[in-house]
Design a protein around this motif. Structure first.
Motif, short mmCIF file in Angstrom:
data_model
loop_
_atom_site.label_atom_id
_atom_site.label_comp_id
_atom_site.label_asym_id
_atom_site.label_seq_id
_atom_site.Cartn_x
_atom_site.Cartn_y
_atom_site.Cartn_z
N ARG A 395 0.85 -1.19 0.00
CA ARG A 395 0.00 0.00 0.00
C ARG A 395 0.89 1.25 0.00
O ARG A 395 2.07 1.21 0.33
N ARG A 397 0.39 5.84 0.42
CA ARG A 397 -0.47 7.01 0.52
C ARG A 397 -0.88 7.43 -0.89
O ARG A 397 -0.07 7.43 -1.82
N THR A 398 -2.14 7.80 -1.06
CA THR A 398 -2.66 8.10 -2.39
C THR A 398 -1.94 9.27 -3.06
O THR A 398 -1.85 9.33 -4.28
N ASN A 399 -1.37 10.17 -2.26
CA ASN A 399 -0.65 11.31 -2.84
C ASN A 399 0.86 11.09 -2.94
O ASN A 399 1.61 12.02 -3.20
N ASN A 403 3.82 6.61 -6.59
CA ASN A 403 2.70 5.80 -7.08
C ASN A 403 2.71 5.65 -8.59
O ASN A 403 2.19 4.66 -9.13
N LYS A 415 -8.24 2.19 -4.40
CA LYS A 415 -8.13 3.23 -3.40
C LYS A 415 -9.05 2.92 -2.23
O LYS A 415 -10.20 2.52 -2.44
N TRP A 419 -5.34 5.52 1.44
CA TRP A 419 -4.38 4.58 0.87
C TRP A 419 -4.80 4.13 -0.54
O TRP A 419 -5.97 4.13 -0.89
N THR A 420 -3.79 3.73 -1.30
CA THR A 420 -4.01 2.93 -2.50
C THR A 420 -3.34 1.59 -2.25
O THR A 420 -2.16 1.54 -1.88
#
Length: 451
Positions: A395, A397-399, A403, A415, A419-420
């Motif tokens: 996983r 962090r989405t930002n 990524n 997502k 998290w992603t």
């Protein structure tokens, strides 16, 4: 974004420079990478920034892109040392003068009566490249002779062909400190004053060993070393890849010789040095971006594969995580994880740590220093990781800016809150929702709300 100096208008001659700048900046989303590399390069003496080897075919077929790339580097305050050959040009002029091409052990036989033609031809090539750089608004200094000391290799068999025995740096240093790109030919002189022809690879090796530059660049038509499927190899870590490559049946001929030559170069250079193989129009991208363009070759570091937690240097790992993420792991990190495996470079500059979640292999930390990412160490660790765990979850962090790489290498992603969750190799899609939910609910393992 880093400020780039303007170039004087010379009709349409500066168009290749503008094109090179646009191409570079299109790869720099926020300017962070170019600032990082410019800061790193600016700390070096100018004559130690880079040695660039250019074959005569590049000057004949791709001169505009080459001159634009060199002029662009000067626009950001960098002046590489350029060593050029002149194979195609020499073939033509020597044959016209009655000296058809003959080689022995890969070296051009150069009769004493032909050395004048060699000198005039290489000098003409030198002047042509210097003028092209100037036409693009750059500054270049012609240094056709006076740099390489040499001795004859086999006068009876090869004629005026020499092996470098020393390098005089006065002319090179003066040009570099004046902000000019020194352009060198592969001509040398013996102790008794005889002019000799020097193999371009030998000349580069002598110069590199004398200067100990940060970068060594080979500009070629293919722009990279190619794999068995004729696709570019992005990075080679000699410490981990060299033996396997040399044992491969598809590594033969010119590629085998090139790898051997590069290893010979890097074995005598600092660990931070590297060799890049790229095309002229991709030179800026290769120098200023982590992703690069072409093939980046480094001595690299051995990779440690650790199966027990007590084999891992926990303090060095903590320091690596802190530098890579900007936050230290929580105090209980190593006590709380169900340790599975770690893949760590020997100097603890890149690492992947996996844990077990039921029957899953979970990538808990993938930490790579910025400098190591540029060296290809992160890629080497990642390749070993997915060889070990073809079915893998992790996983981010989405930002998280990394990524982009994760999306490129994963087989799926979802997502969930901040998290992603990513995965590779999962063949039972029905298991994914529950696993995503569990992974997204795991406690943070970095201080101050980290991943």
């Amino acid at each position: 974004m880093t400020e780039v100096k303007s170039f004087p208008e010379r009709g349409g001659a500066n168009a290749p420079v503008r094109s090179a700048i646009v191409q570079l900046l299109s790869n720099m989303r926020d300017g962070k990478e170019i600032r990082e590399y410019l800061n790193r390069f600016s700390e070096l003496d100018q004559e130690r920034f880079a040695v660039v080897k250019v074959g005569g075919a590049i000057i004949e077929e791709d001169l505009d892109a080459l001159a634009a790339a060199l002029a662009f580097l000067q626009s950001v305050g960098l002046a590489p040392i350029v060593v050029h050959g002149g194979g195609p040009q020499l073939n033509a002029t020597l044959e016209a003068a009655g000296f058809p091409e003959e080689r022995k052990d890969g070296l051009r036989i150069t009769p004493p009566e032909a050395i004048g033609v060699v000198r005039d031809t290489l000098t003409a090539v030198n002047v042509k490249l210097v003028q092209a750089v100037r036409d693009c608004g750059g500054r270049a200094a012609a240094v056709p002779s006076g740099v390489f000391e040499a001795e004859l290799i086999d006068e009876a068999g090869l004629g005026r062909v020499g092996e470098p025995t020393g390098v005089r740096l006065d002319l090179v240093a003066a040009a570099a400190k004046a902000g000019q790109a020194p352009i060198l030919t592969c001509l040398g002189d013996t102790a008794d004053g005889r002019l000799v022809n020097i193999n371009a690879d030998s000349a580069v090796r002598a110069l590199v060993h004398k200067l100990q530059p940060y970068k060594v660049v080979f500009l070629t038509g293919t722009g990279a070393l190619l794999d068995a499927n004729k696709q570019p190899i992005s990075a080679i870590n000699l410490a981990t890849d060299y033996d396997d490559l040399m044992a491969s049946s598809w590594v033969a001929g010119g590629m085998r010789l090139k790898l051997q030559e590069i290893k010979r170069l890097l074995d005598d250079l600092p660990l931070s040095s590297s060799v890049s193989i790229t095309r002229p129009d991709q030179l800026a991208k290769e120098l200023f971006t982590h992703a690069g363009s072409g093939t980046l070759v480094r001595r690299g570091e051995r990779m440690l594969e650790l199966e027990k937690l007590d084999q891992l240097d926990q303090e060095r790992t903590r320091q690596l995580i802190r530098k890579a993420f900007g936050r230290a792991p929580v105090a209980s990190y190593f006590d709380s994880i169900d340790f599975d495996h770690a893949f760590v470079t020997e100097n603890y500059r890149a690492a992947a740590i996996t844990t077990r979640l039921d029957d899953m292999v979970y990538l808990d930390k993938f930490a790579v220093l910025d400098e190591a990412r540029g060296e290809g160490l992160g890629g080497a660790v990642w390749r070993r990781l997915i060889e070990y765990a073809p079915r893998l979850y992790w996983r981010s962090r989405t930002n998280n800016p990394v990524n982009e790489f994760y999306f490129a290498t994963c087989h799926g992603a979802v997502k969930s809150g901040p998290w992603t969750v990513f995965w590779r190799g999962e063949d039972d899609l029905s298991k994914i929702p529950a696993r995503v939910e569990r992974i997204a609910a795991l406690p943070a393992t970095l201080e101050e709300g980290g991943s």
